[in-house]
Design an enzyme around this catalytic site. Structure first.
Site, PDB file in Angstrom:
ATOM      1  N   HIS A  11     -16.326 104.496  34.815  1.00  0.00           N
ATOM      2  CA  HIS A  11     -15.704 105.206  35.930  1.00  0.00           C
ATOM      3  C   HIS A  11     -14.482 105.964  35.440  1.00  0.00           C
ATOM      4  O   HIS A  11     -14.004 105.765  34.321  1.00  0.00           O
ATOM      5  CB  HIS A  11     -15.296 104.216  37.024  1.00  0.00           C
ATOM      6  CG  HIS A  11     -14.313 103.182  36.564  1.00  0.00           C
ATOM      7  ND1 HIS A  11     -14.684 102.096  35.794  1.00  0.00           N
ATOM      8  CD2 HIS A  11     -12.959 103.064  36.729  1.00  0.00           C
ATOM      9  CE1 HIS A  11     -13.621 101.360  35.523  1.00  0.00           C
ATOM     10  NE2 HIS A  11     -12.554 101.935  36.079  1.00  0.00           N
ATOM     11  N   GLU A  50     -15.625  98.443  40.056  1.00  0.00           N
ATOM     12  CA  GLU A  50     -16.040  97.464  41.065  1.00  0.00           C
ATOM     13  C   GLU A  50     -17.432  97.770  41.606  1.00  0.00           C
ATOM     14  O   GLU A  50     -17.847  98.930  41.680  1.00  0.00           O
ATOM     15  CB  GLU A  50     -15.028  97.447  42.222  1.00  0.00           C
ATOM     16  CG  GLU A  50     -13.662  96.979  41.760  1.00  0.00           C
ATOM     17  CD  GLU A  50     -12.570  97.155  42.796  1.00  0.00           C
ATOM     18  OE1 GLU A  50     -11.594  96.371  42.748  1.00  0.00           O
ATOM     19  OE2 GLU A  50     -12.666  98.064  43.642  1.00  0.00           O
ATOM     20  N   LYS A  61     -17.377  92.689  39.021  1.00  0.00           N
ATOM     21  CA  LYS A  61     -16.191  92.642  39.873  1.00  0.00           C
ATOM     22  C   LYS A  61     -16.536  93.100  41.287  1.00  0.00           C
ATOM     23  O   LYS A  61     -17.098  94.178  41.476  1.00  0.00           O
ATOM     24  CB  LYS A  61     -15.097  93.536  39.284  1.00  0.00           C
ATOM     25  CG  LYS A  61     -13.763  93.461  40.008  1.00  0.00           C
ATOM     26  CD  LYS A  61     -12.745  94.280  39.228  1.00  0.00           C
ATOM     27  CE  LYS A  61     -11.415  94.382  39.943  1.00  0.00           C
ATOM     28  NZ  LYS A  61     -10.458  95.199  39.163  1.00  0.00           N
ATOM     29  N   HIS A 103     -10.094  93.631  52.426  1.00  0.00           N
ATOM     30  CA  HIS A 103      -9.610  92.627  53.381  1.00  0.00           C
ATOM     31  C   HIS A 103      -9.192  93.223  54.720  1.00  0.00           C
ATOM     32  O   HIS A 103      -9.019  92.491  55.690  1.00  0.00           O
ATOM     33  CB  HIS A 103      -8.423  91.871  52.770  1.00  0.00           C
ATOM     34  CG  HIS A 103      -7.296  92.771  52.341  1.00  0.00           C
ATOM     35  ND1 HIS A 103      -6.315  93.184  53.207  1.00  0.00           N
ATOM     36  CD2 HIS A 103      -7.029  93.351  51.135  1.00  0.00           C
ATOM     37  CE1 HIS A 103      -5.467  93.977  52.548  1.00  0.00           C
ATOM     38  NE2 HIS A 103      -5.884  94.093  51.288  1.00  0.00           N
ATOM     39  N   THR A 135     -11.115  90.046  43.710  1.00  0.00           N
ATOM     40  CA  THR A 135      -9.727  90.488  43.716  1.00  0.00           C
ATOM     41  C   THR A 135      -8.955  89.887  44.904  1.00  0.00           C
ATOM     42  O   THR A 135      -9.482  89.087  45.655  1.00  0.00           O
ATOM     43  CB  THR A 135      -9.650  92.017  43.762  1.00  0.00           C
ATOM     44  OG1 THR A 135     -10.257  92.470  44.988  1.00  0.00           O
ATOM     45  CG2 THR A 135     -10.375  92.637  42.586  1.00  0.00           C
ATOM     46  N   GLU A 148      -8.649  87.942  40.345  1.00  0.00           N
ATOM     47  CA  GLU A 148      -7.568  88.833  39.934  1.00  0.00           C
ATOM     48  C   GLU A 148      -6.623  89.008  41.118  1.00  0.00           C
ATOM     49  O   GLU A 148      -7.010  88.802  42.260  1.00  0.00           O
ATOM     50  CB  GLU A 148      -8.099  90.228  39.559  1.00  0.00           C
ATOM     51  CG  GLU A 148      -9.040  90.258  38.388  1.00  0.00           C
ATOM     52  CD  GLU A 148      -9.541  91.676  38.094  1.00  0.00           C
ATOM     53  OE1 GLU A 148      -9.107  92.621  38.811  1.00  0.00           O
ATOM     54  OE2 GLU A 148     -10.349  91.832  37.175  1.00  0.00           O
ATOM     55  N   ASN A 149      -5.393  89.414  40.808  1.00  0.00           N
ATOM     56  CA  ASN A 149      -4.531  89.903  41.876  1.00  0.00           C
ATOM     57  C   ASN A 149      -4.768  91.403  42.036  1.00  0.00           C
ATOM     58  O   ASN A 149      -5.052  92.108  41.066  1.00  0.00           O
ATOM     59  CB  ASN A 149      -3.053  89.609  41.599  1.00  0.00           C
ATOM     60  CG  ASN A 149      -2.583  90.085  40.238  1.00  0.00           C
ATOM     61  OD1 ASN A 149      -3.229  89.821  39.218  1.00  0.00           O
ATOM     62  ND2 ASN A 149      -1.454  90.771  40.193  1.00  0.00           N
ATOM     63  N   LEU A 155      -2.566  93.677  43.599  1.00  0.00           N
ATOM     64  CA  LEU A 155      -1.336  94.453  43.492  1.00  0.00           C
ATOM     65  C   LEU A 155      -0.385  93.769  42.523  1.00  0.00           C
ATOM     66  O   LEU A 155      -0.485  92.571  42.273  1.00  0.00           O
ATOM     67  CB  LEU A 155      -0.663  94.587  44.867  1.00  0.00           C
ATOM     68  CG  LEU A 155      -1.491  95.256  45.964  1.00  0.00           C
ATOM     69  CD1 LEU A 155      -0.734  95.203  47.288  1.00  0.00           C
ATOM     70  CD2 LEU A 155      -1.838  96.688  45.597  1.00  0.00           C
ATOM     71  N   ARG A 208      -0.371  93.380  35.715  1.00  0.00           N
ATOM     72  CA  ARG A 208      -0.845  93.974  34.497  1.00  0.00           C
ATOM     73  C   ARG A 208       0.278  93.902  33.496  1.00  0.00           C
ATOM     74  O   ARG A 208       1.445  93.812  33.878  1.00  0.00           O
ATOM     75  CB  ARG A 208      -1.258  95.422  34.786  1.00  0.00           C
ATOM     76  CG  ARG A 208      -1.569  96.285  33.564  1.00  0.00           C
ATOM     77  CD  ARG A 208      -1.990  97.683  33.956  1.00  0.00           C
ATOM     78  NE  ARG A 208      -2.991  97.833  34.965  1.00  0.00           N
ATOM     79  CZ  ARG A 208      -4.297  97.833  34.770  1.00  0.00           C
ATOM     80  NH1 ARG A 208      -4.742  97.685  33.527  1.00  0.00           N
ATOM     81  NH2 ARG A 208      -5.122  97.990  35.763  1.00  0.00           N
TER      82      ARG A 208
END
Length: 497
Positions: free
Chosen positions: A87, A180, A290, A295, A337, A375-376, A378, A415
């Site tokens: 991507h 994703e 992924k 949400h 995520t 994963e988080n 943000l 990150r």
């Protein structure tokens, strides 16, 4: 206690390899890796950009910069999660640079723009190829699926020494925008802003033809895809005829479309992962996919933002367990995520449910007998985010006598940056790593205490789509404790960046 140890990986900067295929600031990067190692971080995650490696022409691969980077990671004693990034970087939340897909692909798109995902108004999205061209030989005689296979095959051949040495623990296979498994339904580059419902992305000629054939097969050639009634990127569900309470999404025509739209995504992922399994057969490595944490609007009856993304998830229909069932045939990890998010942090108008969504998706994976990871979404450096991740990592806490009842396979932190390494942020992060490790010292090859990484076996037989969709029957998720039994001790700002 060792079975409670959840390894922590940290995502490397998006631009660690430049668009002209050079390793950026190697001395500075090495110092940052040393910092991670001193914090007992288990490894790093790396985007392996298709648009950098195969940019010059079909099957012309240049792995030299990535080989140098992998050698550095190995020398610093860290493990690696490698993402096959099919991507574009740029246009999504957190994208700080622009790395397009290969230029020769974009040139094909100039004469045939239908290779890209398209919204109802005809706007093309060049982030990644439409799944409508998965099996179309439009790319110098190759299909998209064949290109993905060939890229992964070349990666294996050129990274064989690193694979053999056990450096690479898992291969996350890119399946859509941001890597994703979803449609690019909420592109910031086209004006989307949170908490817009997004738009369906199936109006390229290939997907339109597929839908017409599918509708005719069930005796309804008159059925059409949703049009303007599904709204625009920043609409709310109740402002559209399709998503509003008792809207078109509940009609037979609406249900047929949503089943088709979500099933195409599952079949796409299944095909690409099958090729990944073939490529890495015999390697001591896992493959992963992924799934995005959509949400917002979770507590609206339509789950509108999930539907436009390709997740046909409603109160009376589990949209994630069929995905987990598909992944089970490839022995693949489901990476999810938004593990850091709490409902209380979300604006009330968005009807968000990140906590219930994480609970639902992880439960779907565990019920299908697969490994799940998190994963988080943000950048967060505060105790509230860390404690939420810790709760989701071991939802029923530590078991001092063996494996915990529920646990994730691993956690990847977003990150590596100078911000993370600031003294206050890094001090709390190190405590977080220690708690993820269940207060144990660093354990090399910690997988052997919980789910050992074995040589990859061939994928099991293909599961018919109707059998996958039997998993849509909803069940109560596994119970999660209200808070972690291993919170980080220090304070920290509740702000996130």
């Amino acid at each position: 206690m060792e079975a409670n140890y959840v390894p922590v990986y940290v995502m490397l900067p998006l631009d660690v390899i430049s668009t002209d295929n050079q390793l950026q600031k190697p001395d500075e990067l090495r110092e940052m890796l040393k910092c991670l190692k001193c914090a007992d971080v288990d490894g790093v995650m790396l985007d392996v950009w298709w648009g950098i490696v195969e940019n010059e022409g079909p099957e012309i691969y240049d792995w030299s910069a990535y080989q140098a980077l992998l050698q550095m990671i190995k020398e610093e004693g860290l493990a690696l999660q490698a993402i096959m990034s099919f991507h574009q970087c740029g246009g999504n939340v957190g994208d700080i640079i622009y790395i397009p897909i290969p230029k020769w692909i974009r040139e094909i798109g100039e004469s045939n723009p239908d290779i890209f995902y398209t919204n109802y108004r005809g706007t093309k999205n060049e982030e990644c190829l439409s799944l409508g061209v998965d099996n179309q030989p439009l790319f110098s005689g190759r299909t998209a699926i064949e290109m993905y296979h060939d890229y992964m095959k070349s990666f294996r051949e050129n990274m064989e020494d690193f694979l053999a040495a056990g450096l690479i623990k898992d291969i996350e296979v890119g399946l859509g925008p941001a890597g994703e498994m979803r449609y690019p339904s909420y592109p910031e580059a086209q004006g989307w802003a949170f908490p817009g419902i997004g738009e369906f992305q199936c109006y390229d000629k290939y997907l339109q033809e597929d839908f017409k054939e599918a509708a005719a097969e069930v005796g309804h050639p008159e059925w059409e895809m949703p049009g303007a009634d599904a709204g625009e990127y920043n609409d709310k569900p109740e402002s559209t005829n399709f998503f509003k309470t008792n809207g078109t999404y509940l009609t037979e025509e609406g249900k047929f479309f949503l089943k088709w739209y979500s099933s195409k995504l599952i079949v796409h992922a299944d095909q690409v992962l099958d090729k990944a399994n073939l490529v890495f057969l015999g390697c001591k490595v896992k493959i992963a996919a992924k799934v995005a944490g959509i949400h917002w609007w979770y507590f609206h009856p339509s789950h509108a933002a999930e539907l436009t993304s390709g997740y046909y998830n409603l109160t009376d229909r589990d949209g994630y367990r069929p995905i987990a069932r598909m992944l089970s045939r490839h022995y693949a990890i489901l990476n999810f995520t938004c593990a850091e998010m709490r409902n209380s942090e979300q604006p009330e108008e968005a009807k968000s449910g990140p906590e219930e969504l994480v609970q639902q998706v992880l439960s779907a994976g565990w019920r299908e007998g697969i490994l799940v990871a998190c994963e988080n979404a943000l950048r967060r450096y505060d105790k509230y985010a860390y404690n939420q991740i810790l709760k989701n990592a071991r939802p029923n806490g530590v078991n001092k006598c063996g494996p915990p009842e529920l646990r994730i396979f691993g956690m990847t932190f977003l990150r590596l940056s100078n911000e993370l390494l600031k003294e206050d942020n890094f001090s709390l992060f190190k405590i977080f790593v220690k708690k993820m490790h269940a207060d144990l010292n660093y354990l090399p090859n910690s997988d052997k205490y919980f789910a050992p990484i074995e040589q990859m076996e061939r994928s099991k037989a293909e599961i018919p789509i109707e059998e996958l969709l039997e998993a849509t029957k909803p069940e109560e998720p596994y119970p999660f404790d209200s808070e972690t039994d291993m919170p980080v001790d220090a304070g920290g700002s509740s702000l996130f960046f």
